[in-house]
Design an enzyme around this catalytic site. Structure first.
Site, PDB file in Angstrom:
ATOM      1  N   ASP A 145     -15.395 -13.222   5.862  1.00  0.00           N
ATOM      2  CA  ASP A 145     -16.430 -14.010   6.548  1.00  0.00           C
ATOM      3  C   ASP A 145     -16.690 -15.384   5.941  1.00  0.00           C
ATOM      4  OD1 ASP A 145     -17.453 -13.045   4.209  1.00  0.00           O
ATOM      5  OD2 ASP A 145     -19.195 -12.056   5.040  1.00  0.00           O
ATOM      6  N   HIS A 146     -16.394 -15.558   4.652  1.00  0.00           N
ATOM      7  CA  HIS A 146     -16.815 -16.799   3.986  1.00  0.00           C
ATOM      8  C   HIS A 146     -15.823 -17.951   4.132  1.00  0.00           C
ATOM      9  CE1 HIS A 146     -20.005 -14.483   2.168  1.00  0.00           C
ATOM     10  NE2 HIS A 146     -20.400 -15.492   1.435  1.00  0.00           N
TER      11      HIS A 146
ATOM     12  N   SER B  59     -26.324 -17.335  -5.980  1.00  0.00           N
ATOM     13  CA  SER B  59     -25.197 -16.477  -5.612  1.00  0.00           C
ATOM     14  C   SER B  59     -24.815 -15.448  -6.682  1.00  0.00           C
ATOM     15  CB  SER B  59     -24.010 -17.398  -5.358  1.00  0.00           C
ATOM     16  OG  SER B  59     -22.804 -16.726  -5.468  1.00  0.00           O
TER      17      SER B  59
ATOM     18  N   ARG C  29     -21.637 -15.049  -7.267  1.00  0.00           N
ATOM     19  CA  ARG C  29     -20.248 -15.421  -7.598  1.00  0.00           C
ATOM     20  C   ARG C  29     -20.006 -15.395  -9.100  1.00  0.00           C
ATOM     21  NH1 ARG C  29     -21.667 -21.373  -5.318  1.00  0.00           N
ATOM     22  NH2 ARG C  29     -22.284 -20.022  -3.612  1.00  0.00           N
TER      23      ARG C  29
HETATM   24  C1  MIC Z   1     -24.211 -17.422  -0.905  1.00  0.00           C
HETATM   25  O1  MIC Z   1     -24.951 -17.188   0.036  1.00  0.00           O
HETATM   26  O2  MIC Z   1     -24.479 -18.255  -1.795  1.00  0.00           O
HETATM   27  C2  MIC Z   1     -22.898 -16.673  -0.988  1.00  0.00           C
HETATM   28  C3  MIC Z   1     -21.817 -17.628  -0.742  1.00  0.00           C
HETATM   29  O3  MIC Z   1     -22.843 -15.690   0.006  1.00  0.00           O
HETATM   30  C4  MIC Z   1     -22.806 -16.046  -2.376  1.00  0.00           C
HETATM   31  C5  MIC Z   1     -21.522 -15.383  -2.648  1.00  0.00           C
HETATM   32  C6  MIC Z   1     -20.408 -16.305  -3.021  1.00  0.00           C
HETATM   33  O4  MIC Z   1     -20.627 -17.305  -3.700  1.00  0.00           O
HETATM   34  O5  MIC Z   1     -19.278 -15.995  -2.655  1.00  0.00           O
HETATM   35  C7  MIC Z   1     -23.911 -15.025  -2.657  1.00  0.00           C
HETATM   36  O6  MIC Z   1     -24.952 -15.098  -2.076  1.00  0.00           O
HETATM   37  O7  MIC Z   1     -23.734 -14.186  -3.540  1.00  0.00           O
HETATM   38 FE1  SF4 Z   2     -22.699 -15.942   4.160  1.00  0.00          FE
HETATM   39 FE2  SF4 Z   2     -24.191 -16.033   1.924  1.00  0.00          FE
HETATM   40 FE3  SF4 Z   2     -24.747 -17.575   4.046  1.00  0.00          FE
HETATM   41 FE4  SF4 Z   2     -25.125 -15.007   4.180  1.00  0.00          FE
HETATM   42  S1  SF4 Z   2     -26.184 -16.422   2.813  1.00  0.00           S
HETATM   43  S2  SF4 Z   2     -24.177 -16.265   5.762  1.00  0.00           S
HETATM   44  S3  SF4 Z   2     -23.447 -14.189   2.998  1.00  0.00           S
HETATM   45  S4  SF4 Z   2     -22.941 -17.664   2.788  1.00  0.00           S
END
Ligand code: MIC
Ligand code: SF4
Length: 755
Positions: free
Chosen positions: A95-96, A643, A645
């Site tokens: 999805d990302h 996040s 991550r």
């Molecule tokens: C976000 O909303 O910041 C993300 C991207 O979904 C991150 C995950 C990521 O950095 O891949 C999260 O919320 O953990």
């Molecule tokens: Fe995707 Fe994170 Fe945004 Fe949710 S908050 S839509 S998981 S990037």
């Protein structure tokens, strides 16, 4: 098909007996959070003495979810362990990595081309290790989990900070880093400091322009971005029962913005309706039979102050719509005060784009209510003045919204429908024109609004609101518009008041029972080969980090003393860099490039003490590492907020940054750093932050003897040959000290597997 139905049946069968046993043992009524946490304990022996926010406990989650941007690193680590399959049911969601530009079909097609190598890798790893795989376009992880996997009373972890969305369906679902997921996939228990519990009593009923989103926008303002840290937020009260299941999910999703471990609601009728509507009637029935075990005990809700660590109350009937922002999700502004705030702060008033959807707000209810705003506007000869983008959360929601005609209303108003993916929410928005656009305002129904997040432009002021408020402000095209009191001028020069939004929370008929985009792992997995093209720029096998050596903690230069907010977006930006999420060396080139250097107030410009010149953070870090030096990074409050991550923790380790010393950490980031063998320390006296000079050299002694609760002495060797000492604390337990000594938690699992 109902995923995990056998596991769910046996879970509910044994639930009443286990909860009665726990209540008897503790001799007091239980909150819902405690019920779910305790029935998932790996070991009951220490239960009686467990103290909230103090003791670590080990849990056995029912499921793991991973999204493509974090799954790559998680699965690369899992491969190192030598296990032949995941010990717990797990899924991966693509999805990302889908850029939003032209519209769903074209964008999906281009993502399939650009990311082919990564999708093939993930899909083959899933097949090999018995993990379910969701294709690009199937939907955003948290919506797909809510529609298919979540069940009341269950516990899951996910490699994304918004995993708590499943709390809308009564699950305890914390977000974690990939290394935590690896533990559970290898059959180990999952460790967490027993959280505190914040009770939020909801009374009254939503009405008019207010929606579930406003509950969490307001609460985020009350708690701030760190007020929920180390706690679960448990909602209760008749107001809670009046909210739709997807509305509850929105609230739980954005609880992550308070730093909370996760959020949860008790099982009730809206949850049962949602389960039925998404084809899980049997789960609804089983939960119904267990109703009293899937909510807090009555005494808890009658005397909440006795059982929760903090209690808040929100009256839904009196709640105003809120708009939070810019640049931080906890700047909560009731809509009636926006005119004054915007004028006082000189925010750009014209709204350049309105965006709805994302994992936070893309339910059937959100889309139906937002489309009603547009329908009302169009029928009154009002045009939509801002660019408008809709991001459905899943293919199921998209199909049913199309069938109901909602998407057509958006299209008629000139909106574009993007793919069922994160898109602009994670900086995958090919917006174009940032150079000429400069300062501008956007309003969206996502959860985060850190600087530069959506379109990479630090001058874009992003405001967060409910989908219906985003729709109304996009019609007016102005940040100061308040649909509750103001009118808009139609093409026939008539002043029009927009009627209140309306729309059902669930479709009349069930969602399409066909599950599209899911690939189950094959039965015969023995000969599946995992392909990584040699020399790939996107995927790189991991090399283990070196084990602890006390010498590395002497003569360390300061890499950066970060000023102010330092989210994981500042540490390891997303957007452009998402493509390197499976390649540690390449992604490390973004390390700390968004953080502000305290000494010169500049971004990505730090002193190289070896040359006396300034360079970018990754360049200086690389030079130090290649010169055989370890380094230290210093920061302020809630360091690593946002996040999950773990790249934000692996990058410093890759550069040999061995110590992060801050005023306080965000939970997931601190654990991620510990897992990768980076020493996480906090100032005993926050004022010592100011003692640290740009050209200091650090020594830390006593690490061989590191024990839980100990204090460490740091020596600051200043360039004028004076020396100062400061004290630092840490939150390592015995087990975590073994990760640190081994060089990383993975080194321990790997050694165990090999021996
Ligand atoms: C976000 O909303 O910041 C993300 C991207 O979904 C991150 C995950 C990521 O950095 O891949 C999260 O919320 O953990
Ligand atoms: Fe995707 Fe994170 Fe945004 Fe949710 S908050 S839509 S998981 S990037």
């Amino acid at each position: 098909m109902i995923f995990d139905i056998d596991i769910i049946r046996s879970f509910y069968k044994s639930l009443p007996g286990r909860i009665d046993g726990i209540r008897d043992l503790l001799g007091r009524p239980l909150t819902l959070t405690e019920k779910i946490l305790f029935v998932h304990l790996a070991d009951y022996s220490g239960l009686k003495g467990l103290r909230r926010k103090t003791d670590y406990a080990e849990f056995r989650p029912d499921r793991i979810a991973m999204q493509d941007a974090t799954a790559q690193m998680a699965l690369l680590q899992f491969m190192v362990t030598g296990k032949d399959q995941s010990a717990v049911p797990a899924s991966v969601h693509c999805d990302h990595l889908i850029t939003g530009k032209l519209g769903a079909d074209a964008d999906l097609k281009s993502a399939l081309g650009i990311n082919r190598e990564v999708y093939d890798f993930l899909s083959s790893v899933c097949s090999k290790y018995n993990i379910g795989f969701w294709d690009p376009g199937a939907g955003i992880i948290h919506q797909v989990v809510l529609e298919n996997y979540a069940f009341p009373g269950g516990m899951m972890i996910g490699t994304d900070s918004h995993t708590p969305t499943a709390g809308g369906l009564g699950m305890i679902a914390p977000g974690v880093g990939g290394a935590d997921a690896v533990d559970v996939m290898t059959g180990m228990a999952w460790e967490l400091k027993l959280p505190g519990i914040i009770g939020v009593k909801l009374t009254g009923r939503l009405n008019g322009w207010t929606s579930a989103k406003d509950v969490i926008l307001k609460l985020t303002g009350m708690l701030t971005v760190k007020g929920g840290t180390g706690s679960v937020i448990e909602y209760f009260g008749d107001g809670a029962e009046s909210l739709s299941c997807t509305g509850k999910a929105t609230i739980c999703n954005m609880g992550a913005e308070t730093g909370a471990t996760c959020s949860v609601f008790g099982f009730d009728e809206p949850m049962s309706n949602y389960l039925n509507s998404t084809g899980r009637g049997e789960v609804a029935e089983l939960a119904e039979q267990n109703r009293k075990n899937l909510t807090g005990d009555p005494e808890v809700y009658a005397y909440p102050e006795k059982y929760f660590d903090q209690v808040f109350e929100i009256d839904l009937s009196a709640l105003e719509p809120h708009i939070n922002g810019p640049f931080t999700p906890d700047r909560a502004i009731p809509i009636s005060q926006m005119k004054e705030e915007a004028a006082r702060n000189g925010w750009p008033l014209k709204i350049s784009s309105g965006l709805i959807g994302s994992c936070t707000n893309s339910s059937y209810e959100d889309i139906s209510r937002a489309s009603s705003v547009f329908e009302n506007a169009l029928s009154r000869k009002l045009s939509v003045r801002s660019e408008f983008i809709v991001i459905p959360g899943s293919e199921r929601v998209r199909t049913i919204s199309e069938e109901a005609g909602f998407l057509e209303v958006f299209r008629k108003a000139g909106a574009r429908i993007f793919a069922n993916a994160c898109g602009p929410c994670i900086g995958q928005w090919d917006r174009g024109g940032n150079e000429s656009r400069g300062a501008n305002s956007i309003i969206h129904s996502f959860n985060r609004n850190f600087a530069g997040r959506a379109d990479g432009n630090p001058d874009t002021h992003a405001f967060v609101a409910s989908p219906e408020i985003v729709a109304a402000l996009s019609v007016a095209g102005n940040l100061m518009f308040n649909p509750l009191t103001d009118m808009v001028l139609s093409s026939e020069r008539e002043l029009i008041r927009l009627p209140e939004p309306s729309g059902p929370s669930l479709p009349q008929h069930q969602f399409n029972s066909e599950i599209s985009g899911y690939k189950p792992p094959p039965d015969d997995r023995a000969n599946i080969e995992i392909k990584i093209t040699p020399g790939s720029q996107r995927l790189q096998l991991l090399k283990p980090f070196r084990e602890f050596d006390e010498k590395e903690f002497h003569k360390m230069p300061l890499l950066i003393k970060v000023k102010g907010k330092c989210t994981t977006d500042h540490i390891s930006q997303a957007g452009f860099w998402l493509k390197y999420r499976g390649h540690l060396e390449n992604i490390s080139d973004n390390y700390m490039t968004g953080a502000v250097n305290w000494f010169n107030e500049k971004v990505n410009s730090v002193l190289n003490v070896l040359s006396g010149k300034y360079g970018t953070v990754p360049d200086v870090a690389r030079t130090y590492r290649d010169s055989g030096l370890s380094q230290i990074v210093v920061g302020e409050e809630n360091f690593g907020e946002g996040s999950s991550r773990e790249h934000a923790a692996m990058e410093p380790r890759f550069f040999n940054v061995r110590v992060i010393l801050v005023k306080s950490f965000a939970r997931i980031h601190e654990t991620n750093l510990k897992k990768q063998g980076v020493l996480t320390l906090t100032f005993v006296n926050n004022g010592d932050y100011y003692k640290i000079r740009e050209d200091d050299w650090f020594d830390i002694d006593g690490l061989e003897e590191l024990v839980p609760g100990s204090k460490l002495k740091l020596t600051l060797n200043h360039s004028d040959e004076t020396v100062e000492y400061i004290e630092a604390g840490h939150s390592y337990n015995e087990n975590q000290i073994t990760w640190f000594k081994a060089g990383s938690a993975l080194n321990i699992i790997k050694n165990k597997t090999v021996t």
